[in-house]
Scaffold this active site. Structure first.
Site, PDB file in Angstrom:
ATOM      1  N   GLY A 134       0.794  -1.233   0.000  1.00 51.82           N
ATOM      2  CA  GLY A 134       0.000   0.000   0.000  1.00 51.82           C
ATOM      3  C   GLY A 134       0.820   1.274   0.000  1.00 51.82           C
ATOM      4  N   GLY A 136       3.845   2.249  -2.067  1.00 50.24           N
ATOM      5  CA  GLY A 136       4.889   2.093  -3.051  1.00 50.24           C
ATOM      6  C   GLY A 136       5.287   3.446  -3.612  1.00 50.24           C
ATOM      7  N   SER A 137       4.322   4.110  -4.250  1.00 48.39           N
ATOM      8  CA  SER A 137       4.616   5.417  -4.836  1.00 48.39           C
ATOM      9  C   SER A 137       4.795   6.479  -3.759  1.00 48.39           C
ATOM     10  CB  SER A 137       3.460   5.828  -5.755  1.00 48.39           C
ATOM     11  OG  SER A 137       3.256   4.842  -6.736  1.00 48.39           O
ATOM     12  N   ILE A 162      10.702  -7.061  -2.889  1.00 46.25           N
ATOM     13  CA  ILE A 162      12.109  -6.666  -2.762  1.00 46.25           C
ATOM     14  C   ILE A 162      13.000  -7.589  -3.602  1.00 46.25           C
ATOM     15  CG2 ILE A 162      13.983  -6.166  -1.146  1.00 46.25           C
ATOM     16  CD1 ILE A 162      11.301  -4.446  -0.897  1.00 46.25           C
ATOM     17  N   SER A 321      17.145  14.724 -11.240  1.00 45.60           N
ATOM     18  CA  SER A 321      15.852  14.063 -10.973  1.00 45.60           C
ATOM     19  C   SER A 321      14.966  14.070 -12.218  1.00 45.60           C
ATOM     20  CB  SER A 321      15.108  14.765  -9.845  1.00 45.60           C
ATOM     21  OG  SER A 321      15.821  14.633  -8.669  1.00 45.60           O
ATOM     22  N   ILE A 345       4.492  -8.575 -35.175  1.00 47.11           N
ATOM     23  CA  ILE A 345       5.095  -8.779 -36.494  1.00 47.11           C
ATOM     24  C   ILE A 345       5.467 -10.239 -36.709  1.00 47.11           C
ATOM     25  CG2 ILE A 345       7.223  -8.305 -37.822  1.00 47.11           C
ATOM     26  CD1 ILE A 345       7.017  -5.415 -36.983  1.00 47.11           C
ATOM     27  N   GLU A 372      10.969   1.191  -9.587  1.00 43.55           N
ATOM     28  CA  GLU A 372      11.695   2.478  -9.504  1.00 43.55           C
ATOM     29  C   GLU A 372      10.781   3.648  -9.831  1.00 43.55           C
ATOM     30  OE1 GLU A 372      14.417   0.277  -8.222  1.00 43.55           O
ATOM     31  OE2 GLU A 372      15.116   2.326  -8.495  1.00 43.55           O
TER      32      GLU A 372
HETATM   33  C1  LIG Z   1       9.376  -7.152 -10.052  1.00 44.37           C
HETATM   34  C2  LIG Z   1       9.404  -6.022  -9.041  1.00 44.37           C
HETATM   35  C3  LIG Z   1      10.562  -5.739  -8.352  1.00 44.37           C
HETATM   36  C4  LIG Z   1      10.602  -4.718  -7.395  1.00 44.37           C
HETATM   37  N1  LIG Z   1      11.766  -4.478  -6.696  1.00 44.37           N
HETATM   38  C5  LIG Z   1      11.743  -3.593  -5.663  1.00 44.37           C
HETATM   39  C6  LIG Z   1      12.888  -3.443  -4.804  1.00 44.37           C
HETATM   40  O1  LIG Z   1      13.938  -4.075  -5.003  1.00 44.37           O
HETATM   41  N2  LIG Z   1      12.789  -2.588  -3.757  1.00 44.37           N
HETATM   42  C7  LIG Z   1      11.665  -1.869  -3.500  1.00 44.37           C
HETATM   43  O2  LIG Z   1      11.651  -1.134  -2.530  1.00 44.37           O
HETATM   44  N3  LIG Z   1      10.576  -1.970  -4.304  1.00 44.37           N
HETATM   45  C8  LIG Z   1      10.585  -2.817  -5.368  1.00 44.37           C
HETATM   46  N4  LIG Z   1       9.478  -2.965  -6.174  1.00 44.37           N
HETATM   47  C9  LIG Z   1       8.268  -2.192  -5.868  1.00 44.37           C
HETATM   48  C10 LIG Z   1       7.978  -1.098  -6.880  1.00 44.37           C
HETATM   49  O3  LIG Z   1       8.930  -0.082  -6.803  1.00 44.37           O
HETATM   50  C11 LIG Z   1       6.549  -0.621  -6.606  1.00 44.37           C
HETATM   51  O4  LIG Z   1       5.674  -1.664  -7.001  1.00 44.37           O
HETATM   52  C12 LIG Z   1       6.204   0.649  -7.346  1.00 44.37           C
HETATM   53  O5  LIG Z   1       6.908   1.728  -6.806  1.00 44.37           O
HETATM   54  C13 LIG Z   1       4.694   0.956  -7.307  1.00 44.37           C
HETATM   55  O6  LIG Z   1       4.235   0.913  -6.001  1.00 44.37           O
HETATM   56  P1  LIG Z   1       2.921   0.094  -5.616  1.00 44.37           P
HETATM   57  O7  LIG Z   1       3.067  -1.253  -6.198  1.00 44.37           O
HETATM   58  O8  LIG Z   1       2.685   0.214  -4.159  1.00 44.37           O
HETATM   59  O9  LIG Z   1       1.755   0.816  -6.404  1.00 44.37           O
HETATM   60  P2  LIG Z   1       0.937   2.112  -5.922  1.00 44.37           P
HETATM   61  O10 LIG Z   1       1.874   3.151  -5.412  1.00 44.37           O
HETATM   62  O11 LIG Z   1      -0.149   1.661  -5.023  1.00 44.37           O
HETATM   63  O12 LIG Z   1       0.335   2.600  -7.301  1.00 44.37           O
HETATM   64  C14 LIG Z   1      -0.797   1.959  -7.912  1.00 44.37           C
HETATM   65  C15 LIG Z   1      -1.183   2.761  -9.141  1.00 44.37           C
HETATM   66  O13 LIG Z   1      -1.565   4.103  -8.757  1.00 44.37           O
HETATM   67  C16 LIG Z   1      -0.773   5.060  -9.457  1.00 44.37           C
HETATM   68  N5  LIG Z   1      -0.504   6.198  -8.577  1.00 44.37           N
HETATM   69  C17 LIG Z   1      -0.049   6.168  -7.296  1.00 44.37           C
HETATM   70  N6  LIG Z   1       0.113   7.420  -6.825  1.00 44.37           N
HETATM   71  C18 LIG Z   1      -0.246   8.262  -7.821  1.00 44.37           C
HETATM   72  C19 LIG Z   1      -0.301   9.689  -7.947  1.00 44.37           C
HETATM   73  N7  LIG Z   1       0.070  10.493  -6.939  1.00 44.37           N
HETATM   74  N8  LIG Z   1      -0.718  10.198  -9.130  1.00 44.37           N
HETATM   75  C20 LIG Z   1      -1.075   9.386 -10.167  1.00 44.37           C
HETATM   76  N9  LIG Z   1      -1.060   8.027 -10.102  1.00 44.37           N
HETATM   77  C21 LIG Z   1      -0.640   7.487  -8.945  1.00 44.37           C
HETATM   78  C22 LIG Z   1       0.499   4.328  -9.817  1.00 44.37           C
HETATM   79  O14 LIG Z   1       1.121   4.915 -10.941  1.00 44.37           O
HETATM   80  C23 LIG Z   1      -0.017   2.925 -10.124  1.00 44.37           C
HETATM   81  O15 LIG Z   1      -0.503   2.861 -11.434  1.00 44.37           O
HETATM   82  C24 LIG Z   1       9.434  -3.948  -7.157  1.00 44.37           C
HETATM   83  C25 LIG Z   1       8.258  -4.223  -7.877  1.00 44.37           C
HETATM   84  C26 LIG Z   1       8.228  -5.238  -8.794  1.00 44.37           C
HETATM   85  C27 LIG Z   1       6.943  -5.521  -9.534  1.00 44.37           C
END
Ligand SMILES: Cc1cc2nc3c(=O)[nH]c(=O)nc-3n(C[C@H](O)[C@H](O)[C@H](O)COP(=O)(O)OP(=O)(O)OC[C@H]3O[C@@H](n4cnc5c(N)ncnc54)[C@H](O)[C@@H]3O)c2cc1C
Length: 393
Positions: A134, A136-137, A162, A321, A345, A372
């Site tokens: 919950g 991530g972003s 992770i 950035s 293709i 990322e």
């Molecule tokens: C294969 C894989 C490897 C990973 N490796 C790592 C790692 O090594 N370390 C680590 O810490 N994390 C890692 N991650 C996590 C990854 O960085 C997160 O999944 C990513 O940052 C998105 O976060 P979330 O999944 O919580 O999605 P959310 O943040 O819940 O987002 C869900 C959706 O809402 C959108 N959204 C959210 N906020 C906004 C906003 N303010 N405005 C517009 N749209 C928004 C997002 O773009 C997305 O489409 C990994 C993920 C995957 C799938």
């Protein structure tokens, strides 16, 4: 001035990385994707050939006109590794994503203490644990806590997704020392493997990058020495800056990997047109595909230049950035377009190993739009910097 021509030394490092990708990664690609496992021999081969070869070469050639070229060399090599196999590229032994926060936030003593283990010729990995269920972003909203108790920090919380989380010897994790401080309360901590209270949870089953290990980590009263905090306690925003600074360094690398997969798909589609297109196929359709691929080739070059620019700036400590996000956003969208185009293709005719690889790259591509920072988050970062006077939430 930016000079986009590679020096002889940089070309040699790229050619070496390409050879390693061709010989060590491509032959394993489909099998590792199917089994979601990587043979131990791969790790040792990469330890010997990548760290002993490509990375050592990069270190040797890493100085040009007094400027370290670590980021540029890294993106050049990441493109080749992902061209070989992106999932295997994430599993190459080394500090990985743990390195940027240790290098940017650690004292010289901490850097030596934590990074020296990666020089002993054995198999070691690192991981960066930022994401929570919950959260991530919205990194600033993280809920993992760190409380100082005597000479130890006690960490409690839950991280997921992770990369290399279950095999990492060191995990750099972020936690808040005081939730009321918001982003100013966030700090980076180094948690060694085997620390009591560090629990490895679920390993994710994924659509793409299937051989890449994606782990859940639980910190349950996990105690680490006071000295494992990477930023000083009183330094406001340092921890959050460390998290964001890490992303400025790693986003161009992720962008480079996306370019590597896009290029692999583009090359394979071009080869398929030349070698496998069924006889008697309508010439006008073939011409349309050639046009499409020509444009894709241009876009791949554009993506690479965005990546190189962001890395070039990072090497010179120029704030990047916006450029890092631009490179990640553009390359992340392009890799989906390139792989989807290649799948479309090459659809006619018999199944072949080339087609199976293209389909795998199509599945691998999606995550480059997610980790990322998702595409939406990259756009926010770019917009905030392009329009500093407008309040963008
Ligand atoms: C294969 C894989 C490897 C990973 N490796 C790592 C790692 O090594 N370390 C680590 O810490 N994390 C890692 N991650 C996590 C990854 O960085 C997160 O999944 C990513 O940052 C998105 O976060 P979330 O999944 O919580 O999605 P959310 O943040 O819940 O987002 C869900 C959706 O809402 C959108 N959204 C959210 N906020 C906004 C906003 N303010 N405005 C517009 N749209 C928004 C997002 O773009 C997305 O489409 C990994 C993920 C995957 C799938």
């Amino acid at each position: 001035m930016i000079d986009f021509s590679l020096s002889k030394a940089q070309q040699a490092a790229r050619d070496y990385a390409h050879q390693v990708a061709l010989e060590e990664m491509r032959p394993l690609s489909l099998e590792c994707d199917r089994t979601e496992e990587i043979p131990e021999s791969f790790f040792w081969n990469m330890q010997r050939r990548y760290w002993g070869g490509a990375a050592a070469q990069a270190r040797a050639y890493g100085q040009d006109e007094g400027v370290k070229q670590e980021n540029l060399l890294s993106v050049i090599s990441q493109e080749e590794m992902a061209w070989g196999d992106a999932a295997l590229a994430t599993a190459i032994p080394g500090p990985g994503l743990a390195a940027p926060p240790i290098l940017s936030q650690g004292t010289p003593e901490q850097q030596a203490r934590f990074l020296s283990i990666y020089m002993d010729g054995q198999l070691h990995w690192g991981a960066l644990a930022l994401t929570e269920p919950g959260i991530g972003s919205d990194v600033a909203g993280m809920s993992t806590t760190a409380v100082l108790d005597g000479d130890e920090w006690v960490i409690n919380g839950h991280k997921h997704y992770i990369t290399n989380g279950a095999r990492a010897d060191l995990i750099v994790t972020f936690a808040t020392i005081d939730k009321r401080l918001g982003r100013e309360g966030i700090r980076p901590f180094v948690v060694p493997k085997g620390t009591p209270g560090l629990i490895v949870g679920r390993i994710e089953k994924k659509m793409g990058l299937r051989a890449s290990q994606t782990a859940e980590l639980i910190f349950d009263n996990c105690r680490i020495p006071k000295e494992n905090l990477l930023a000083g306690r009183g330094e406001k925003k340092e921890g959050f800056k460390a998290a964001m600074g890490t992303l400025d360094a790693t986003r161009p690398m992720v962008g480079a990997m996306a370019v590597g997969i896009a290029r692999a798909a583009y090359e394979a589609a071009c080869e398929w047109l030349r070698e496998e297109l069924p006889a008697g196929y309508p010439p006008h359709k073939r011409r349309a595909w050639e046009e499409e691929l020509k444009e894709l080739g241009q876009e791949i070059e554009m993506a690479r230049f965005l990546v190189w620019r962001a890395a070039w700036m990072a090497d010179r400590r120029i704030p990047n950035s916006k450029e890092a996000s631009m490179s990640k956003a553009y390359a992340g969208a392009l890799v989906m377009k390139a792989t989807a185009t290649a799948v479309r293709i090459t659809a006619p005719g018999e199944e072949s190993e080339r087609k199976l690889l293209i389909q795998k790259w199509f599945r691998d591509a999606k995550v480059f739009d997610i980790f990322e920072g998702t595409a939406q988050i990259q756009r926010l970062v770019i917009a905030r910097r392009l329009f500093p006077n407008i309040d963008i939430p």
